[in-house]
Design a protein around this motif. Structure first.
Motif, mmCIF file in Angstrom:
data_model
loop_
_atom_site.group_PDB
_atom_site.id
_atom_site.type_symbol
_atom_site.label_atom_id
_atom_site.label_comp_id
_atom_site.label_asym_id
_atom_site.label_seq_id
_atom_site.Cartn_x
_atom_site.Cartn_y
_atom_site.Cartn_z
ATOM 1 N N ARG A 186 64.993 120.281 45.246
ATOM 2 C CA ARG A 186 65.957 120.993 46.092
ATOM 3 C C ARG A 186 67.201 121.383 45.302
ATOM 4 O O ARG A 186 67.734 122.482 45.475
ATOM 5 C CB ARG A 186 66.335 120.119 47.290
ATOM 6 C CG ARG A 186 67.335 120.757 48.232
ATOM 7 C CD ARG A 186 67.385 120.024 49.553
ATOM 8 N NE ARG A 186 68.493 120.482 50.379
ATOM 9 C CZ ARG A 186 68.672 120.148 51.644
ATOM 10 N NH1 ARG A 186 67.806 119.345 52.250
ATOM 11 N NH2 ARG A 186 69.702 120.595 52.328
ATOM 12 N N VAL A 187 67.681 120.488 44.428
ATOM 13 C CA VAL A 187 68.832 120.830 43.587
ATOM 14 C C VAL A 187 68.515 122.047 42.729
ATOM 15 O O VAL A 187 69.307 122.994 42.646
ATOM 16 C CB VAL A 187 69.241 119.638 42.696
ATOM 17 C CG1 VAL A 187 70.317 120.067 41.701
ATOM 18 C CG2 VAL A 187 69.747 118.478 43.537
ATOM 19 N N LEU A 188 67.356 122.028 42.074
ATOM 20 C CA LEU A 188 66.958 123.155 41.223
ATOM 21 C C LEU A 188 66.835 124.445 42.027
ATOM 22 O O LEU A 188 67.247 125.517 41.575
ATOM 23 C CB LEU A 188 65.634 122.840 40.526
ATOM 24 C CG LEU A 188 65.672 121.743 39.455
ATOM 25 C CD1 LEU A 188 64.265 121.485 38.912
ATOM 26 C CD2 LEU A 188 66.618 122.126 38.323
ATOM 27 N N ASP A 189 66.286 124.353 43.236
ATOM 28 C CA ASP A 189 66.126 125.524 44.087
ATOM 29 C C ASP A 189 67.499 126.094 44.466
ATOM 30 O O ASP A 189 67.703 127.319 44.442
ATOM 31 C CB ASP A 189 65.335 125.163 45.337
ATOM 32 C CG ASP A 189 65.010 126.373 46.195
ATOM 33 O OD1 ASP A 189 64.361 127.307 45.676
ATOM 34 O OD2 ASP A 189 65.421 126.398 47.378
ATOM 35 N N GLU A 190 68.430 125.229 44.822
ATOM 36 C CA GLU A 190 69.763 125.690 45.187
ATOM 37 C C GLU A 190 70.495 126.287 43.991
ATOM 38 O O GLU A 190 71.259 127.254 44.144
ATOM 39 C CB GLU A 190 70.557 124.538 45.796
ATOM 40 C CG GLU A 190 70.021 124.115 47.167
ATOM 41 C CD GLU A 190 70.833 123.001 47.811
ATOM 42 O OE1 GLU A 190 71.848 122.564 47.207
ATOM 43 O OE2 GLU A 190 70.455 122.568 48.916
ATOM 44 N N LEU A 191 70.261 125.738 42.810
ATOM 45 C CA LEU A 191 70.872 126.300 41.601
ATOM 46 C C LEU A 191 70.343 127.696 41.318
ATOM 47 O O LEU A 191 71.083 128.594 40.906
ATOM 48 C CB LEU A 191 70.618 125.385 40.404
ATOM 49 C CG LEU A 191 71.403 124.073 40.381
ATOM 50 C CD1 LEU A 191 70.920 123.195 39.223
ATOM 51 C CD2 LEU A 191 72.900 124.306 40.283
ATOM 52 N N LEU A 224 70.786 115.544 38.765
ATOM 53 C CA LEU A 224 69.371 115.722 38.417
ATOM 54 C C LEU A 224 68.880 114.550 37.570
ATOM 55 O O LEU A 224 67.761 114.046 37.765
ATOM 56 C CB LEU A 224 69.179 117.033 37.659
ATOM 57 C CG LEU A 224 69.278 118.319 38.492
ATOM 58 C CD1 LEU A 224 69.378 119.542 37.585
ATOM 59 C CD2 LEU A 224 68.067 118.449 39.415
ATOM 60 N N GLY A 225 69.701 114.094 36.624
ATOM 61 C CA GLY A 225 69.327 112.958 35.792
ATOM 62 C C GLY A 225 69.200 111.682 36.599
ATOM 63 O O GLY A 225 68.282 110.887 36.384
ATOM 64 N N LEU A 226 70.108 111.485 37.542
ATOM 65 C CA LEU A 226 70.048 110.299 38.399
ATOM 66 C C LEU A 226 68.798 110.317 39.280
ATOM 67 O O LEU A 226 68.183 109.273 39.518
ATOM 68 C CB LEU A 226 71.303 110.226 39.271
ATOM 69 C CG LEU A 226 72.581 109.828 38.537
ATOM 70 C CD1 LEU A 226 73.813 110.189 39.362
ATOM 71 C CD2 LEU A 226 72.569 108.336 38.222
ATOM 72 N N LEU A 227 68.426 111.498 39.752
ATOM 73 C CA LEU A 227 67.238 111.602 40.603
ATOM 74 C C LEU A 227 65.950 111.387 39.808
ATOM 75 O O LEU A 227 64.929 110.990 40.368
ATOM 76 C CB LEU A 227 67.209 112.972 41.289
ATOM 77 C CG LEU A 227 68.278 113.181 42.370
ATOM 78 C CD1 LEU A 227 68.365 114.660 42.760
ATOM 79 C CD2 LEU A 227 67.988 112.317 43.593
#
Length: 208
Positions: free
Chosen positions: A199-204, A172-175
């Protein structure tokens, strides 16, 4: 800060140094952190990148292209600056190569270490010529962009009220890191950082 990292997240950070060394780079950048995160394809965040088609092979190819392009851009900027001072860099390079051979002004390669003459004792220690301590590999510093990405990973962790910084927070930080290298890398990989972040947050949320 690093005491808050999970074991996998720490492996990403140490893996980034390994990736930088393997590529012969002098600093650890965001590109090396991305490569190291992809070593953990089952970790949240890395799984998302894999789902977007980002493989280690594709990322390595993109890193090579981005870094080469970056170096070429810096060379062009240097040449423009020298021309403004009345120095023709190409003319200087040409005369140097005529006198000393092709690549005379290129950075020297690090010579390969001489073969060790020490022998192992029965207890695994070495003995032989040279009684000084073994030379340890030099620690590579982080680029400003990599430091920012690590800082943002902490912010992502705090925002989610998670207790440990995991691979997902690093991704998330890299994005979110808007340094030139990471933006160029994700562009080459066909990844929209903002969309991938969501999308990462949604999957989490779905795996919580």
């Amino acid at each position: 800060m690093f005491e808050r990292f999970s074991a996998a997240a720490r492996e990403v950070v140490t893996g980034a140094q390994q990736e930088a060394r393997a590529l012969g780079h002098e600093r650890i950048g965001t590109e090396h952190l991305v490569l190291a995160a992809l070593r953990h394809p089952r970790q949240p965040g890395a799984t998302t990148l894999r789902g977007l088609g980002v493989t280690a092979e594709a990322c390595r190819t993109a890193v090579a292209a981005v870094v080469t392009g970056r170096d070429a851009a810096l060379d062009a900027e240097d040449a423009r600056a020298l021309r403004s001072l009345g120095v023709d860099l190409e003319a200087v390079r040409g005369r140097a190569e005529e006198a000393f051979g092709p690549g005379a002004l290129d950075s020297p390669q690090t010579p390969a270490p001489a073969p060790s003459t020490r022998r192992r004792t029965p207890f695994g220690r070495r003995r032989g010529r040279g009684s000084g301590p073994a030379t340890l590999p030099r620690h590579l510093p982080f680029t400003a962009g990599a430091k920012k990405a690590l800082e943002l990973s902490l912010r992502e962790c705090l925002a989610r009220k998670d207790r440990r910084i995991g691979v997902e927070h690093l991704v998330l930080g890299l994005l979110r890191c808007a340094d030139r290298t990471s933006l160029a890398l994700f562009e080459r990989l066909g990844v929209d950082p903002a969309a991938a972040h969501a999308r990462v947050l949604d999957e989490l949320r779905h795996t919580a």
